[in-house]
Design an enzyme around this catalytic site. Structure first.
Site, PDB file in Angstrom:
ATOM      1  N   LYS A  35      12.621   8.336 -12.282  1.00  0.00           N
ATOM      2  CA  LYS A  35      12.682   7.503 -13.489  1.00  0.00           C
ATOM      3  C   LYS A  35      11.349   7.546 -14.238  1.00  0.00           C
ATOM      4  CE  LYS A  35      11.417   3.585 -10.594  1.00  0.00           C
ATOM      5  NZ  LYS A  35      11.919   2.472  -9.784  1.00  0.00           N
ATOM      6  N   TYR A 255     -18.692   0.511 -28.102  1.00  0.00           N
ATOM      7  CA  TYR A 255     -18.296  -0.745 -28.746  1.00  0.00           C
ATOM      8  C   TYR A 255     -18.868  -1.951 -28.006  1.00  0.00           C
ATOM      9  CZ  TYR A 255     -14.873   1.779 -31.558  1.00  0.00           C
ATOM     10  OH  TYR A 255     -14.255   2.630 -32.432  1.00  0.00           O
TER      11      TYR A 255
HETATM   12  C1  PLP Z   1      11.571   2.770  -8.411  1.00  0.00           C
HETATM   13  C2  PLP Z   1      12.515   2.540  -7.306  1.00  0.00           C
HETATM   14  C3  PLP Z   1      12.377   3.210  -6.079  1.00  0.00           C
HETATM   15  C4  PLP Z   1      11.181   4.060  -5.753  1.00  0.00           C
HETATM   16  O1  PLP Z   1      10.099   3.214  -5.433  1.00  0.00           O
HETATM   17  P1  PLP Z   1       8.690   3.793  -4.962  1.00  0.00           P
HETATM   18  O2  PLP Z   1       7.918   2.601  -4.579  1.00  0.00           O
HETATM   19  O3  PLP Z   1       8.111   4.489  -6.144  1.00  0.00           O
HETATM   20  O4  PLP Z   1       8.956   4.723  -3.846  1.00  0.00           O
HETATM   21  C5  PLP Z   1      13.374   3.037  -5.140  1.00  0.00           C
HETATM   22  N1  PLP Z   1      14.429   2.221  -5.367  1.00  0.00           N
HETATM   23  C6  PLP Z   1      14.576   1.536  -6.514  1.00  0.00           C
HETATM   24  C7  PLP Z   1      15.749   0.655  -6.702  1.00  0.00           C
HETATM   25  C8  PLP Z   1      13.621   1.663  -7.518  1.00  0.00           C
HETATM   26  O5  PLP Z   1      13.754   0.968  -8.653  1.00  0.00           O
END
Ligand code: PLP
Length: 358
Positions: A35, A255
């Protein structure tokens, strides 16, 4: 020579890390979580690099799943947030995307809208995260309803761990126990483990693991770095030194003039800033890597540049500066930025070209 910042993405390291996940959970099937542009690494490039190895991919949203299908990805793809309305349900079905069903509203949507395509569903149970998921008390009723749906041809049960990054937190054992209590009434396959579950909670491995962060070579575990698990950095964020100049004792830099040179010395300007995703709120004492040596960031990070103290590091214009990745673990930078590696990876902006190797 590239003068712009680049995120080098090492696909050999990515596949190596996938292999690490497999070794931790040898009897589980593996859903690679890609994702949010594969945590900033590039959705399609990462998908192509892993599709021969992974049993499935997971993304958060329909649009991400559709993008994978349009690019020719044929392995199972799971939508972690499921679908939100009838239109999304139809699109997901047409694209043969598997859906998470995490609330009664989604279950009703599914039951009320006959699908011409048989659907694979993952019923999400809330075992303690209290974000998505069917409450334990309603789980049996929902499983029964889902199982009675004529166009649902595959059911699996899924939950998400809230505290697995901390091996001393008893909440994870409570979640595992609750999941087992519900699921033991059924023969359906289960999925629990995120990266932290994979690395530290073997009871969470069950049928399907869902690693994300560890694939990209960072550690999700409190008090443990990526190397402790043989994980290799996938993204190396680099920029060029565009200015080397003297600085006089007492000169304010950048800055607000929040940093003043403590002595006559040498200042470097690096061509990367918060407009590229480098965190503006990095703490004093943060470092970059240059010719194998560390140099401290001084003054405020600007949109397109940041300044470093080169008084003790010989350097010239055009030198490559590493912000994180090979030689400078992203976990260290995350501590300086008072955040977690996840946000650093996801925040690298579109302006930064990704260069793929391997
Ligand atoms: C993002 C996500 C994962 C992966 O999590 P990590 O901590 O990056 O391994 C797994 N299951 C769900 C439902 C997620 O949203």
């Amino acid at each position: 020579m590239h003068w712009n910042p680049v995120a080098k993405v090492n696909l050999v390291a990515l596949r190596h890390n996938f292999g690490v996940a497999r070794r931790y959970a040898p009897s589980a099937k593996c859903i690679a979580v890609i994702k949010s542009q594969a945590y900033g690494h590039g959705l399609l490039e990462v998908a192509k690099a892993l599709q021969a190895d992974a049993d499935a991919f997971a993304v958060a949203r329909l649009s991400e799943g559709v993008q994978l299908r349009k690019a020719g990805v044929t392995i199972p793809v799971l939508l972690l947030e499921g679908v939100n309305d009838r239109n999304e349900l139809r699109c997901a079905a047409q694209a043969h995307l598997q859906i998470v069903v995490h609330q009664a509203r989604q279950l009703a949507l599914l039951l009320e809208n006959e699908s011409p395509v048989p659907l694979s569903c993952w019923l999400k149970l809330d075992t303690g995260m209290h974000r998505l998921g069917i409450p334990a008390a309603q789980s049996h009723a929902c499983i029964t309803q889902l199982a009675s749906c004529a166009w649902v041809d595959e059911i699996r049960l899924i939950t998400h761990l809230a505290n697995a990054d901390d091996v001393d937190d008893p909440a994870t054992d409570r979640q595992l126990y609750q999941m087992q209590e519900i699921c033991d009434h059924y023969a359906f396959e289960r999925s629990i483990a995120n990266s932290a579950g994979v690395l530290a909670w073997s009871q969470s491995h069950v049928d399907w693991i869902r690693p994300g962060l560890m694939l990209y070579g960072a550690s999700p575990m409190l008090g443990h770095c990526a190397a402790d698990y043989d994980l290799q950095p996938v993204m190396t964020l680099q920029a060029r030194l565009i200015v080397v100049r003297p600085v006089r004792r007492g000169d304010p830099v950048g800055y607000g003039g929040v940093w003043r040179a403590p002595k006559d010395g040498v200042l470097g300007v690096v061509g990367i800033g918060y407009g590229d995703g480098y965190p503006r709120h990095i703490q004093f004492g943060a470092q970059v890597l240059l010719k194998g040596r560390r140099a401290p960031i001084v003054g405020r990070v600007s949109m397109d540049m940041l300044t470093i103290d080169l008084s003790d590091v010989p350097a010239e214009v055009g030198d490559t500066v590493t912000l994180w990745g090979e030689g400078l673990p992203i976990g260290e930078v995350a501590v300086w930025a008072n955040t977690i590696p996840y946000t650093l990876m996801c925040q690298v902006t579109a302006r930064v070209e990704r260069h793929y190797h391997g």
